[in-house]
Design an enzyme around this catalytic site. Structure first.
Site, PDB file in Angstrom:
ATOM      1  N   SER A 125     -11.123   0.525  -9.006  1.00 39.66           N
ATOM      2  CA  SER A 125      -9.832   1.217  -8.937  1.00 39.66           C
ATOM      3  C   SER A 125      -9.522   1.912 -10.256  1.00 39.66           C
ATOM      4  O   SER A 125      -9.891   1.427 -11.336  1.00 39.66           O
ATOM      5  CB  SER A 125      -8.745   0.174  -8.655  1.00 39.66           C
ATOM      6  OG  SER A 125      -7.464   0.713  -8.872  1.00 39.66           O
ATOM      7  N   TYR A 149      -4.593  -8.170 -10.823  1.00 39.03           N
ATOM      8  CA  TYR A 149      -5.371  -7.366  -9.872  1.00 39.03           C
ATOM      9  C   TYR A 149      -6.368  -6.477 -10.624  1.00 39.03           C
ATOM     10  O   TYR A 149      -7.560  -6.445 -10.320  1.00 39.03           O
ATOM     11  CB  TYR A 149      -4.428  -6.505  -9.011  1.00 39.03           C
ATOM     12  CG  TYR A 149      -5.158  -5.451  -8.222  1.00 39.03           C
ATOM     13  CD1 TYR A 149      -5.906  -5.799  -7.097  1.00 39.03           C
ATOM     14  CD2 TYR A 149      -5.151  -4.102  -8.609  1.00 39.03           C
ATOM     15  CE1 TYR A 149      -6.601  -4.830  -6.375  1.00 39.03           C
ATOM     16  CE2 TYR A 149      -5.842  -3.139  -7.899  1.00 39.03           C
ATOM     17  CZ  TYR A 149      -6.569  -3.505  -6.783  1.00 39.03           C
ATOM     18  OH  TYR A 149      -7.268  -2.543  -6.087  1.00 39.03           O
ATOM     19  N   LYS A 153     -10.733  -6.403 -11.053  1.00 42.17           N
ATOM     20  CA  LYS A 153     -11.650  -5.255 -10.918  1.00 42.17           C
ATOM     21  C   LYS A 153     -12.544  -5.144 -12.160  1.00 42.17           C
ATOM     22  O   LYS A 153     -13.746  -4.923 -12.054  1.00 42.17           O
ATOM     23  CB  LYS A 153     -10.868  -3.951 -10.720  1.00 42.17           C
ATOM     24  CG  LYS A 153     -10.094  -3.869  -9.411  1.00 42.17           C
ATOM     25  CD  LYS A 153     -11.006  -3.879  -8.191  1.00 42.17           C
ATOM     26  CE  LYS A 153     -10.279  -3.709  -6.884  1.00 42.17           C
ATOM     27  NZ  LYS A 153     -11.070  -4.132  -5.714  1.00 42.17           N
TER      28      LYS A 153
HETATM   29  P1  NAD Z   1      -7.123  -3.546   2.982  1.00 34.61           P
HETATM   30  O1  NAD Z   1      -6.304  -4.733   2.672  1.00 34.61           O
HETATM   31  O2  NAD Z   1      -6.672  -2.623   4.069  1.00 34.61           O
HETATM   32  O3  NAD Z   1      -8.612  -3.989   3.320  1.00 34.61           O
HETATM   33  C1  NAD Z   1      -9.221  -5.106   2.730  1.00 34.61           C
HETATM   34  C2  NAD Z   1      -9.855  -5.917   3.823  1.00 34.61           C
HETATM   35  O4  NAD Z   1     -10.491  -7.055   3.234  1.00 34.61           O
HETATM   36  C3  NAD Z   1      -8.847  -6.459   4.844  1.00 34.61           C
HETATM   37  O5  NAD Z   1      -9.290  -6.147   6.158  1.00 34.61           O
HETATM   38  C4  NAD Z   1      -8.827  -7.979   4.608  1.00 34.61           C
HETATM   39  O6  NAD Z   1      -8.595  -8.699   5.793  1.00 34.61           O
HETATM   40  C5  NAD Z   1     -10.224  -8.187   4.028  1.00 34.61           C
HETATM   41  N1  NAD Z   1     -10.353  -9.353   3.145  1.00 34.61           N
HETATM   42  C6  NAD Z   1      -9.559  -9.706   2.102  1.00 34.61           C
HETATM   43  N2  NAD Z   1     -10.011 -10.829   1.530  1.00 34.61           N
HETATM   44  C7  NAD Z   1     -11.133 -11.187   2.201  1.00 34.61           C
HETATM   45  C8  NAD Z   1     -12.061 -12.264   2.080  1.00 34.61           C
HETATM   46  N3  NAD Z   1     -11.911 -13.194   1.138  1.00 34.61           N
HETATM   47  N4  NAD Z   1     -13.097 -12.321   2.936  1.00 34.61           N
HETATM   48  C9  NAD Z   1     -13.245 -11.366   3.909  1.00 34.61           C
HETATM   49  N5  NAD Z   1     -12.413 -10.345   4.079  1.00 34.61           N
HETATM   50  C10 NAD Z   1     -11.357 -10.250   3.234  1.00 34.61           C
HETATM   51  O7  NAD Z   1      -7.320  -2.730   1.612  1.00 34.61           O
HETATM   52  P2  NAD Z   1      -7.912  -1.281   1.359  1.00 34.61           P
HETATM   53  O8  NAD Z   1      -6.799  -0.411   0.952  1.00 34.61           O
HETATM   54  O9  NAD Z   1      -8.802  -0.895   2.457  1.00 34.61           O
HETATM   55  O10 NAD Z   1      -8.763  -1.582   0.048  1.00 34.61           O
HETATM   56  C11 NAD Z   1     -10.141  -1.855   0.087  1.00 34.61           C
HETATM   57  C12 NAD Z   1     -10.656  -2.089  -1.323  1.00 34.61           C
HETATM   58  O11 NAD Z   1     -10.364  -0.940  -2.113  1.00 34.61           O
HETATM   59  C13 NAD Z   1      -9.994  -3.269  -2.038  1.00 34.61           C
HETATM   60  O12 NAD Z   1     -10.980  -3.930  -2.793  1.00 34.61           O
HETATM   61  C14 NAD Z   1      -8.975  -2.612  -2.938  1.00 34.61           C
HETATM   62  O13 NAD Z   1      -8.710  -3.382  -4.078  1.00 34.61           O
HETATM   63  C15 NAD Z   1      -9.681  -1.328  -3.293  1.00 34.61           C
HETATM   64  N6  NAD Z   1      -8.757  -0.248  -3.694  1.00 34.61           N
HETATM   65  C16 NAD Z   1      -7.758   0.132  -2.832  1.00 34.61           C
HETATM   66  C17 NAD Z   1      -6.865   1.139  -3.221  1.00 34.61           C
HETATM   67  C18 NAD Z   1      -5.727   1.555  -2.324  1.00 34.61           C
HETATM   68  O14 NAD Z   1      -4.780   2.166  -2.804  1.00 34.61           O
HETATM   69  N7  NAD Z   1      -5.755   1.275  -1.031  1.00 34.61           N
HETATM   70  C19 NAD Z   1      -7.018   1.773  -4.459  1.00 34.61           C
HETATM   71  C20 NAD Z   1      -8.064   1.368  -5.293  1.00 34.61           C
HETATM   72  C21 NAD Z   1      -8.927   0.358  -4.899  1.00 34.61           C
HETATM   73  C1  WQD Z   2       2.756   6.249  -6.508  1.00 35.50           C
HETATM   74  C2  WQD Z   2       3.975   6.884  -7.159  1.00 35.50           C
HETATM   75  C3  WQD Z   2       5.586   5.308  -8.001  1.00 35.50           C
HETATM   76  C4  WQD Z   2       6.715   3.675  -4.079  1.00 35.50           C
HETATM   77  C5  WQD Z   2      -1.165   1.639  -6.869  1.00 35.50           C
HETATM   78  C6  WQD Z   2      -1.923   0.612  -7.659  1.00 35.50           C
HETATM   79  C7  WQD Z   2      -3.311   1.111  -7.943  1.00 35.50           C
HETATM   80  C8  WQD Z   2      -4.024   1.540  -6.664  1.00 35.50           C
HETATM   81  C9  WQD Z   2      -3.192   2.483  -5.859  1.00 35.50           C
HETATM   82  C10 WQD Z   2      -5.291  -0.320  -5.894  1.00 35.50           C
HETATM   83  C11 WQD Z   2       4.422   6.204  -8.443  1.00 35.50           C
HETATM   84  C12 WQD Z   2       6.169   6.122  -6.862  1.00 35.50           C
HETATM   85  C13 WQD Z   2       6.125   4.414  -5.102  1.00 35.50           C
HETATM   86  C14 WQD Z   2       8.099   3.874  -3.803  1.00 35.50           C
HETATM   87  C15 WQD Z   2       8.182   5.542  -5.545  1.00 35.50           C
HETATM   88  N1  WQD Z   2      -4.289   0.430  -5.822  1.00 35.50           N
HETATM   89  N2  WQD Z   2       6.836   5.328  -5.811  1.00 35.50           N
HETATM   90  N3  WQD Z   2       8.766   4.809  -4.549  1.00 35.50           N
HETATM   91  O1  WQD Z   2       1.331   2.739  -8.415  1.00 35.50           O
HETATM   92  O2  WQD Z   2      -0.030   4.878  -8.505  1.00 35.50           O
HETATM   93  O3  WQD Z   2      -1.066   2.830  -7.649  1.00 35.50           O
HETATM   94  O4  WQD Z   2      -1.875   1.946  -5.665  1.00 35.50           O
HETATM   95  O5  WQD Z   2      -6.200  -0.315  -6.676  1.00 35.50           O
HETATM   96  O6  WQD Z   2      -3.979   0.071  -8.563  1.00 35.50           O
HETATM   97  O7  WQD Z   2      -1.232   0.356  -8.864  1.00 35.50           O
HETATM   98  O8  WQD Z   2       0.638   3.954  -6.286  1.00 35.50           O
HETATM   99  O9  WQD Z   2       1.720   4.536  -4.172  1.00 35.50           O
HETATM  100  O10 WQD Z   2       2.591   2.541  -5.460  1.00 35.50           O
HETATM  101  O11 WQD Z   2       2.990   4.850  -6.360  1.00 35.50           O
HETATM  102  O12 WQD Z   2       8.823   6.365  -6.175  1.00 35.50           O
HETATM  103  O13 WQD Z   2       8.689   3.228  -2.923  1.00 35.50           O
HETATM  104  O14 WQD Z   2       5.091   6.765  -6.255  1.00 35.50           O
HETATM  105  O15 WQD Z   2       6.526   5.061  -8.990  1.00 35.50           O
HETATM  106  O16 WQD Z   2       4.900   7.201  -9.303  1.00 35.50           O
HETATM  107  P1  WQD Z   2       0.299   3.599  -7.835  1.00 35.50           P
HETATM  108  P2  WQD Z   2       1.996   3.900  -5.488  1.00 35.50           P
END
Ligand code: NAD
Ligand code: WQD
Length: 332
Positions: A125, A149, A153
């Site tokens: 991430s 979190y 990573k």
């Molecule tokens: P999500 O929660 O929709 O998907 C994660 C999946 O993993 C879920 O289906 C959950 O049931 C499963 N899971 C969790 N723990 C588990 C375990 N111990 N064993 C088996 N399955 C398990 O999340 P997502 O948004 O699809 O994110 C996927 C990956 O990408 C995550 O590692 C997350 O940290 C990373 N990521 C997401 C974002 C984002 O904004 N969505 C941004 C950066 C990184």
């Molecule tokens: C985006 C913008 C908020 C909600 C997070 C994690 C990051 C990654 C992606 C996993 C910001 C603003 C948000 C609301 C708002 N996840 N906001 N009102 O914070 O950039 O990233 O998700 O790895 O690690 O930190 O994403 O969508 O929460 O926010 O004004 O109700 O929207 O302040 O500027 P963020 P976000």
């Protein structure tokens, strides 16, 4: 064609990546404990793919089940999505996060080692960069996570680096996602968080559909053009295709490789609201609220290294992101 195991494949990014892999002729196997998803998501995924999807219900910390799955399903490569992902929750429950995310990754590596499968793409991430020292953020930017979190990573990335030094035949990619949004154009799969969404886009979608009364904009006094936070939102299908590009690259290049997956362009919260209103034809009422703890002003990626190395670039527009997200929101 190869057989690809997707841990967390029933989740938001995993299910979209499954579609992209299937479209490219790969066979996907989903491995998920459904802690943040439901089996129905895999049914809808199968509908999109047009074929059943082999699904194993299991926890990534169950090393024996994982190893058996890798062998029985003749898995060539793994994409590791499984993990807990709520930044705020990780501050309150650090033990759960380290146990699920870090222990989960170690268990997966053990299972892969045991099964002789050494190709892994890991969902990292942009949060590993912390408060940016410069923009756009390239892969050489210093890392400094600011939450449990984010530290999960970073720890996992460090573990992968150590594995790669000890045995250079592993093929490892850490993909640092920026802000994934949007949904598959079918409207069958998308992001459907439990409870009140933490992230901007699902919140905006739920306001537009009338599930939530209004959006709180967290701060309008940042040093950005309109004072609201700027982020690099990337369409989840572009992100999904980035995984395909990474897998292809790993076939030719052993070692550990780290890539940003973003668009290189930032949008403010107010720009996102406007774009969503245009795509949905619905108003998104908002009020300005105080800044959210831990938020930064601006964050967007340098995508040059990914573009040159992976021959991949995000192509979908903000309009595509909002329209697809709206289509999915109306279906759920
Ligand atoms: P999500 O929660 O929709 O998907 C994660 C999946 O993993 C879920 O289906 C959950 O049931 C499963 N899971 C969790 N723990 C588990 C375990 N111990 N064993 C088996 N399955 C398990 O999340 P997502 O948004 O699809 O994110 C996927 C990956 O990408 C995550 O590692 C997350 O940290 C990373 N990521 C997401 C974002 C984002 O904004 N969505 C941004 C950066 C990184
Ligand atoms: C985006 C913008 C908020 C909600 C997070 C994690 C990051 C990654 C992606 C996993 C910001 C603003 C948000 C609301 C708002 N996840 N906001 N009102 O914070 O950039 O990233 O998700 O790895 O690690 O930190 O994403 O969508 O929460 O926010 O004004 O109700 O929207 O302040 O500027 P963020 P976000």
């Amino acid at each position: 064609m190869s057989n690809v195991l997707l841990t967390g494949g029933a989740g938001y990014i995993g299910s979209h990546t499954a579609v992209a892999l299937a479209a490219a002729g790969h066979r996907v196997v989903v491995y998920d404990n459904f802690s943040n998803s439901e089996p129905a998501a895999v049914q809808r995924l199968a509908q999109v793919v047009g074929a059943p999807v082999v699904t194993i219900e299991g926890d990534v910390r169950d090393t024996a089940l994982l190893q058996r799955t890798l062998l029985e399903q003749k898995i060539d490569a793994v994409i590791h999505f499984a993990g807990l992902k709520a930044v705020g929750e990780s501050v309150l429950k650090p033990i759960d996060y380290y146990a699920n995310n870090v222990q989960g990754a170690i268990s997966l590596l053990q299972a892969m080692q045991g099964a002789g499968c050494k190709t892994l793409v890991f969902s990292s991430s942009a949060t590993v960069y912390g408060d940016p020292h410069y923009l756009p953020i390239d892969e050489a930017h210093p890392t400094r996570a600011t939450s449990p979190y984010g530290r999960c990573k970073l720890h996992i990335e460090e573990i992968l680096a150590d594995v790669s030094v000890a045995d250079p035949s592993w093929r490892l990619a850490a993909l640092r996602y920026f802000n994934p949004v949007g949904a598959h154009p079918s409207g069958l799969i998308g992001e459907n968080p439990n409870g009140i969404p933490n992230n901007l886009m699902p919140f905006v979608a739920q306001v537009a559909v009338g599930k939530l009364p209004q959006l709180n904009v967290f701060g309008n006094d940042y040093d950005t053009p309109d004072g609201t936070g700027v982020r690099d939102y990337i369409h989840v299908m572009d992100l999904a295709e980035g995984h395909l590009a990474a897998l292809k690259f790993l076939m030719q290049h052993p070692g550990l490789h780290t890539f940003n997956l973003g668009t290189g362009r930032g949008y403010s919260v107010l720009e996102m609201i406007k774009a969503f209103e245009a795509a949905s034809g619905k108003p998104v009422p908002y009020t300005v609220a105080p800044r959210r703890a831990g938020d930064i002003a601006s964050c967007y990626a340098s995508v040059e290294f990914s573009a040159q190395t992976l021959n991949w670039r995000a192509t979908r527009s903000l309009k595509d992101m909002c329209e697809s997200s709206w289509k999915f929101q109306q279906n759920i």
